[in-house]
Write an enzyme that holds these catalytic residues in place. Sequence first.
Site, PDB file in Angstrom:
ATOM      1  N   GLU A   1      13.074   4.649   0.691  1.00  0.00           N
ATOM      2  CA  GLU A   1      12.679   6.015   0.335  1.00  0.00           C
ATOM      3  C   GLU A   1      13.665   6.972   0.985  1.00  0.00           C
ATOM      4  OE1 GLU A   1       8.100   6.643   0.470  1.00  0.00           O
ATOM      5  OE2 GLU A   1       8.606   5.284   2.084  1.00  0.00           O
TER       6      GLU A   1
ATOM      7  N   LYS B   1      -5.655   1.302  -0.252  1.00  0.00           N
ATOM      8  CA  LYS B   1      -5.025   0.733   0.924  1.00  0.00           C
ATOM      9  C   LYS B   1      -5.000   1.786   2.040  1.00  0.00           C
ATOM     10  CE  LYS B   1      -0.376   2.206   0.970  1.00  0.00           C
ATOM     11  NZ  LYS B   1       0.988   2.057   1.234  1.00  0.00           N
TER      12      LYS B   1
ATOM     13  N   ARG C   1     -16.316  16.969   0.632  1.00  0.00           N
ATOM     14  CA  ARG C   1     -17.145  17.951   1.359  1.00  0.00           C
ATOM     15  C   ARG C   1     -17.012  19.364   0.802  1.00  0.00           C
ATOM     16  NH1 ARG C   1     -15.100  16.070   7.166  1.00  0.00           N
ATOM     17  NH2 ARG C   1     -13.202  16.350   5.949  1.00  0.00           N
TER      18      ARG C   1
ATOM     19  N   LYS D   1       2.924  -1.334 -11.489  1.00  0.00           N
ATOM     20  CA  LYS D   1       4.209  -0.876 -12.015  1.00  0.00           C
ATOM     21  C   LYS D   1       4.664  -1.814 -13.127  1.00  0.00           C
ATOM     22  CE  LYS D   1       5.713   1.332  -7.713  1.00  0.00           C
ATOM     23  NZ  LYS D   1       5.878   2.731  -8.127  1.00  0.00           N
TER      24      LYS D   1
ATOM     25  N   HIS E   1       2.700  -3.993  -0.352  1.00  0.00           N
ATOM     26  CA  HIS E   1       3.585  -3.909  -1.524  1.00  0.00           C
ATOM     27  C   HIS E   1       4.682  -4.990  -1.531  1.00  0.00           C
ATOM     28  CE1 HIS E   1       1.505  -0.241  -2.022  1.00  0.00           C
ATOM     29  NE2 HIS E   1       2.259   0.516  -1.257  1.00  0.00           N
TER      30      HIS E   1
END
Length: 544
Positions: free
Chosen positions: A271, A203, A97, A237, A295
């Site tokens: 993480e 996703k 936009r 990966k 994943h």
Amino acid sequence: MEGPIHPMMLKRRDRGKLDPAQRSSPSDIGQRSVRESMRLEVPFQDHPQFEQGLLACTVIIFGADGDLMKRKLMPALYRLAYDRRLSPGFVVLGTSRTPLSDEQFRAKMLDAVKQFSEDTKFDEYVWRAFANSLFYVAGDINDSQLFQNLGTRLAEIKLARHTSDNVVFYLAIQPSKYVAVAQSVGAVGLGRGDGWRRLIVEKPFGFDVASARELSSQLHRAFDESEIYRMDHYLGKEALQNILAFRFGNGIFEPLWNRRYVNHVQITAAESVGLEGRVTYYQETGALADMIQNHLLQILATIAMESPSTGFHATSIHDEKSKVLRSIKPMMPEEVRRRAVPGQYGPGRIGGEDVRGFREEPNVNSEARTETFAALTLFIENQRWAGVPFYLRTGKRMPKRITEIAIQFNDAPLAVTEGVSVDCASNELVFRVQPEEGISLKFLSKRPGPGMTLRPVSMDFHQASSFGERSPSAYENVLLDAIAGDASLYTRQDMVEAGWSVVEPIQDAWREKQFDFPNYAAGTWGPAAADEMLARRGHRWRTS
Ligand SMILES: NC(=O)c1ccc[n+]([C@@H]2O[C@H](COP(=O)([O-])OP(=O)(O)OC[C@H]3O[C@@H](n4cnc5c(N)ncnc54)[C@H](OP(=O)(O)O)[C@@H]3O)[C@@H](O)[C@H]2O)c1
């Protein structure tokens, strides 16, 4: 080129072009000399200008002013340009936009490349050539005029730049807008032309089985299934692709790759970061849908799949992975209690710094029930894997960032293993996906000196030092493949639905229950219940 070629011997870019008659069985690989396989490599790096390798095409990116574009897509495209992997007829047409001229868009993308290209030197010459391929059209997806404007701009670019009529539509926008874009593309006739059309969908793809199926059927009104590329960037990966090479390119481990020798498998994606700005999305999604449905289940399928009997091409790889995912028996509500553990982090310390709990993060509901951690025990009900636990674990604010797969083999039965700490598995094969790609094999060795004392040691393969070259990022690989028409690194409708079939009963059960969150401190490996889940089978999580 003579004789059969195994697709893994080729640079990714060329795999889609392989004639079926040239594909070879994995066993053929070992019979080829190293020199012969090197002869098949394509020397991309030696060309002074962009080479004519890939088909010319235009990539129309919806959401071109968004986070994904800046952090992942543009740095990946720049790197492909830097490596001379894009054709001179390659063009990016961004849209969102925010009103921007082509020049303003290029300036924003330059900032993104400089900020987010972690391991690529900025090259002014490459950038200037590449920036000439970037164009922008502003507009709202809900306004049909945007699609007319895109069509007009596409035609102008084609004339001016002599590009082809091949188009990739990349949906880097909120999932609620996927259908509107696909249908408007179809309505204005952009979905068909002289060249090919492909649609890349980010996703999450749906939020349960029914919504994923409905989304596919809506997209099918404008695009054929073969034109839809569902993104799961983990598949891009290098370390994940290397699992296939390791399993099917070598003769050593495949005979052991089954329930007789494998005790259990652990898949961890941890993480250390928290929300990183994606608050609304994450608060509504949670760890199970954000990480495991896509994943981690894709990793599991890569570990557990059979060798594709008809060759390594997208359809056969998808078929084999789909079979694995459909062999995971969905949990009954009473099984969810024993085999699925949710968690949410509270305040804690990571890397010597105090960090706040999830509910204290900016813009997060102070009573949020979102799980920031999920651990599952899954079983694949087929001949190869029946009875072998696959433990999956993912979480935010864990002690460190690590994605790895550990295959733990059964212990040797003999008394020679006396004196070995019962704490550690004696034979373990670990695939490290990130941060440092590699493979290590742990085995027992005699400690030097008198007596027979054994100690675990390991043999390590480090991808970076062994090959001495940088691994392409996941987005570089998947973008290149979509342009080349190779969907191997994307997921198919049945794979996505099978993933939701595994996750949905757990989601449903968790929604009905009130958990005592937070139940793990930031900087730890998750709630105690996740340890207990493994301990019940005599196992423990790796905390390497
Ligand atoms: N960010 C990531 O790391 C990441 C990782 C994996 C998957 N994804 C997926 O990638 C997609 C995009 O995520 P994101 O983080 O980039 O989102 P984002 O930062 O919110 O960006 C959304 C983009 O969509 C545009 N947009 C929103 N509404 C629009 C409308 N009505 N008409 C035209 N354009 C509109 C925005 O344009 P304006 O800004 O001009 O309004 C912006 O460019 C999502 O599906 C997400 O799940 C993202």
